[in-house]
Design a protein around this motif. Structure first.
Motif, PDB file in Angstrom:
ATOM      1  N   LEU A  21       0.824  -1.209   0.000  1.00 50.57           N
ATOM      2  CA  LEU A  21       0.000   0.000   0.000  1.00 50.57           C
ATOM      3  C   LEU A  21       0.857   1.258   0.000  1.00 50.57           C
ATOM      4  N   GLY A  22       2.092   1.109  -0.485  1.00 46.58           N
ATOM      5  CA  GLY A  22       3.009   2.247  -0.488  1.00 46.58           C
ATOM      6  C   GLY A  22       2.510   3.421  -1.289  1.00 46.58           C
ATOM      7  N   PHE A  23       1.775   3.170  -2.370  1.00 49.28           N
ATOM      8  CA  PHE A  23       1.264   4.267  -3.186  1.00 49.28           C
ATOM      9  C   PHE A  23       0.292   5.144  -2.395  1.00 49.28           C
ATOM     10  N   LEU A  24      -0.285   4.580  -1.330  1.00 49.12           N
ATOM     11  CA  LEU A  24      -1.247   5.331  -0.527  1.00 49.12           C
ATOM     12  C   LEU A  24      -0.595   6.009   0.674  1.00 49.12           C
ATOM     13  N   VAL A  25       0.284   5.290   1.369  1.00 47.56           N
ATOM     14  CA  VAL A  25       0.848   5.808   2.624  1.00 47.56           C
ATOM     15  C   VAL A  25       2.240   6.397   2.452  1.00 47.56           C
ATOM     16  N   ASN A  26       2.838   6.237   1.285  1.00 50.07           N
ATOM     17  CA  ASN A  26       4.188   6.770   1.068  1.00 50.07           C
ATOM     18  C   ASN A  26       4.171   7.976   0.136  1.00 50.07           C
ATOM     19  N   TYR A  27       3.073   8.741   0.212  1.00 53.53           N
ATOM     20  CA  TYR A  27       2.971   9.957  -0.599  1.00 53.53           C
ATOM     21  C   TYR A  27       4.109  10.903  -0.260  1.00 53.53           C
ATOM     22  N   ASN A  28       4.832  11.300  -1.262  1.00 50.86           N
ATOM     23  CA  ASN A  28       5.962  12.231  -1.105  1.00 50.86           C
ATOM     24  C   ASN A  28       6.939  11.724  -0.046  1.00 50.86           C
ATOM     25  N   LYS A  29       7.143  10.389  -0.017  1.00 52.28           N
ATOM     26  CA  LYS A  29       8.079   9.741   0.905  1.00 52.28           C
ATOM     27  C   LYS A  29       7.727  10.008   2.379  1.00 52.28           C
ATOM     28  N   SER A  30       6.434   9.917   2.685  1.00 53.91           N
ATOM     29  CA  SER A  30       5.967  10.220   4.038  1.00 53.91           C
ATOM     30  C   SER A  30       5.816   8.970   4.896  1.00 53.91           C
ATOM     31  N   LEU A  31       6.281   7.808   4.436  1.00 55.76           N
ATOM     32  CA  LEU A  31       6.114   6.573   5.206  1.00 55.76           C
ATOM     33  C   LEU A  31       6.837   6.660   6.549  1.00 55.76           C
ATOM     34  N   HIS A  32       7.966   7.333   6.569  1.00 60.40           N
ATOM     35  CA  HIS A  32       8.691   7.486   7.831  1.00 60.40           C
ATOM     36  C   HIS A  32       7.847   8.238   8.855  1.00 60.40           C
ATOM     37  N   GLU A  33       7.166   9.297   8.423  1.00 59.98           N
ATOM     38  CA  GLU A  33       6.316  10.072   9.328  1.00 59.98           C
ATOM     39  C   GLU A  33       5.155   9.224   9.831  1.00 59.98           C
ATOM     40  N   TRP A  34       4.589   8.416   8.948  1.00 59.10           N
ATOM     41  CA  TRP A  34       3.499   7.510   9.324  1.00 59.10           C
ATOM     42  C   TRP A  34       3.992   6.488  10.345  1.00 59.10           C
TER      43      TRP A  34
END
Length: 250
Positions: A21-34
């Motif tokens: 689901l990276g296309f949803l939660v890794n918008y603009n490389k924001s997975l770290h923040e999530w």
């Protein structure tokens, strides 16, 4: 419990679970923040459930304590007071004063300490528990909603994938107090509406006296989640093999 512990404590598990689901939660490389936001308090909900479970017992214990002889009451309550102050000082001097990154690493495992101390001291003496502020009591019912909504309604970031740094501005900069009042009222109202909607959805999805409906709804949610997860995983796999890269599809 095991899922939440694995989620935040074993390196690589979080990334593996969310990769499809990276296309949803890794918008603009924001997975770290999530990852940071979802693990910072990922264990405190267990404490909250235990507190709710123990509330009747704690209430009964306080009632028994209040019915003891005044001298015994005084001794027991002051011993508890001293222990709480000592534990609070220990937590403050060994955890709270640490640098930000070091503190964040310990926060999921120690945040219950000041909360527990506050609950005990707030209710230990009769004169402290017979008063409360109605507004704060009402806001206490929507703390989950206000915590989540603050990043979307009340605060604003300075750019994509950055931490909230300032209050959301709906009015010209010449009216900071009016803007604060307006944004705060909207923020609390929307949070309260989310609270109401969540309760309605809970009663619809998990009715208290209809086991068959609960079983059906839970199974439907699990199947739907599995299908979405599987489709996302397959899509990423196909795109990765076709393009020859590991870039996540947006």
């Amino acid at each position: 419990v095991s899922t939440q512990s694995t989620w935040g404590n074993i390196p690589g598990v979080f990334e593996f679970l969310w990769k499809p689901l990276g296309f949803l939660v890794n918008y603009n490389k924001s997975l770290h923040e999530w990852h940071f936001r979802s693990t910072l308090d990922h264990l405190v909900w267990i404490f909250g459930m235990l507190t709710a479970f123990c509330h009747p017992r704690w209430d009964s214990l306080l009632e028994k304590l209040d019915n003891l002889q005044p001298t015994i009451q005084y001794i027991i309550k002051n011993v508890v007071l001293v222990v709480c102050i000592a534990l609070g000082y220990f937590w403050y001097s060994t955890v709270f004063v640490l640098p930000k990154n070091n503190y964040n690493a310990l926060h999921p495992y120690t945040s219950f300490i000041p909360i527990t101390i506050y609950i005990i001291l707030r209710n230990l003496f009769t004169f402290t528990r017979q008063y409360h502020v109605g507004l704060l009591a009402w806001m206490g019912k929507i703390t989950l909603e206000t915590y989540i909504s603050q990043f979307h309604i009340w605060l604003a970031t300075l750019g994509p994938n950055t931490n909230p740094k300032r209050l959301l501005r709906l009015l010209p900069a010449d009216y900071p107090l009016l803007n604060f009042c307006l944004v705060s009222v909207l923020y609390l109202y929307i949070s309260y509406r989310i609270f109401q909607v969540t309760n309605h959805l809970k009663n619809w999805a998990l009715p208290s006296k209809e086991t068959a409906v609960v079983r059906h709804n839970v199974l439907t949610c699990l199947v739907s989640l599995g299908l979405v997860y599987g489709a996302s995983f397959a899509l990423n796999f196909l795109v990765t093999n076709v393009s020859g890269t590991t870039t996540v599809v947006v």
